[in-house]
Scaffold this active site. Sequence first.
Site, mmCIF file in Angstrom:
data_model
loop_
_atom_site.group_PDB
_atom_site.id
_atom_site.type_symbol
_atom_site.label_atom_id
_atom_site.label_comp_id
_atom_site.label_asym_id
_atom_site.label_seq_id
_atom_site.Cartn_x
_atom_site.Cartn_y
_atom_site.Cartn_z
ATOM 1 N N LYS A 1 -23.682 -4.400 35.589
ATOM 2 C CA LYS A 1 -24.179 -3.018 35.595
ATOM 3 C C LYS A 1 -25.144 -2.793 36.731
ATOM 4 O O LYS A 1 -25.777 -3.736 37.231
ATOM 5 C CB LYS A 1 -24.852 -2.651 34.258
ATOM 6 C CG LYS A 1 -26.084 -3.476 33.866
ATOM 7 C CD LYS A 1 -27.405 -2.982 34.396
ATOM 8 C CE LYS A 1 -28.562 -3.887 33.995
ATOM 9 N NZ LYS A 1 -29.804 -3.678 34.709
ATOM 10 N N ASP B 1 -29.863 -4.971 27.015
ATOM 11 C CA ASP B 1 -28.712 -4.486 27.789
ATOM 12 C C ASP B 1 -27.362 -4.788 27.120
ATOM 13 O O ASP B 1 -26.330 -4.343 27.605
ATOM 14 C CB ASP B 1 -28.696 -5.143 29.185
ATOM 15 C CG ASP B 1 -29.835 -4.653 30.073
ATOM 16 O OD1 ASP B 1 -30.371 -3.562 29.817
ATOM 17 O OD2 ASP B 1 -30.179 -5.375 31.021
#
Length: 303
Positions: free
Chosen positions: A13, A143
């Site tokens: 990401k 996350d």
Amino acid sequence: MSKSTVTVRVPAKVNLQLSVGPREEDGYHNLVSVFQAISIYDDVTITKTHAGSGITISIIGDHTHGVPADATNLAVKAAHLIEKEYDFEIDAHIEVKKSIPVAGGMAGGSADAAAVIVGLDALYTLMMTRDKMFELGSQLGSDVPFMISGGTAIGQGHGDQLTAALSRGTYHWVIALSSVGLSTPAVYAECDRLRAGSTISAPQINDQLMQSLLASNSKAVGRALHNDLQPGACSLRPALTLVLGVGEEYGALGAIVSGSGPTVAFLVEDEEQGLDLAVALTASGVVGSVARAIGPVHGAKVI
Ligand code: C5P
């Protein structure tokens, strides 16, 4: 017959926005994090092994240095969490083929944990809902839920309370990798130190960024990129300022330290500009290596 092995592909990401509130009593910070999943992937293969062998792990691929091949790996912790939650014993080997940089601010460890949740769900037919996966994921790391969801999403709370973001179009990224990672807690602590004495307001979603994503306006997205952890990461690793400068010089639409760094992500117009910038970064000698990627892409999924 039930399956004996499964492979899950999971992306890295970048954060398009990372706004960090003041340090809370539990040591964490309230965040607004806008994530985009990009096309750098780890492949996690889980294979059932004989009864009593427990959970084992091995790491292969380009980026293995510093990844623990034992019970401290977040991927193994994910498997133990599922054992506990579903009350059965898992005998399986987890093989992580790593391409996501280690300690790079791209959620590589969280990605592997996300892959294990998705993989064990498929391998043992646990029939988890997405929400269940997110709930287990957030127990492992802030996350992890996003690495399950993929796409573009807003994370609030510790970054783990997700809402999907409306985003159109494909974005082209050049990723400058550093050969030495940065510790996430150390970067948060440096951020706190640099901001000591100033008033820090609660983080807000950047409406301009959200509108630009909806309109597929990559120039405006580039201008809106913002990371509150960037000064902390640059303070601990001054060379990052030079890396960011190379992108500016080559006309990148935007440049941002990803998460807690030290990876720097440059948003570029198209593949061609990406290639030019990748060559310039390599020639500059200020980066470890360079990768190109597109986003948004899917989250952890069985392949
Ligand atoms: O949740 P995770 O284990 O990924 O967080 C790693 C570290 O990052 C935490 O120990 C904490 O120092 C910092 N962190 C934080 N506030 C958040 C998320 C992470 O301070 N919202």
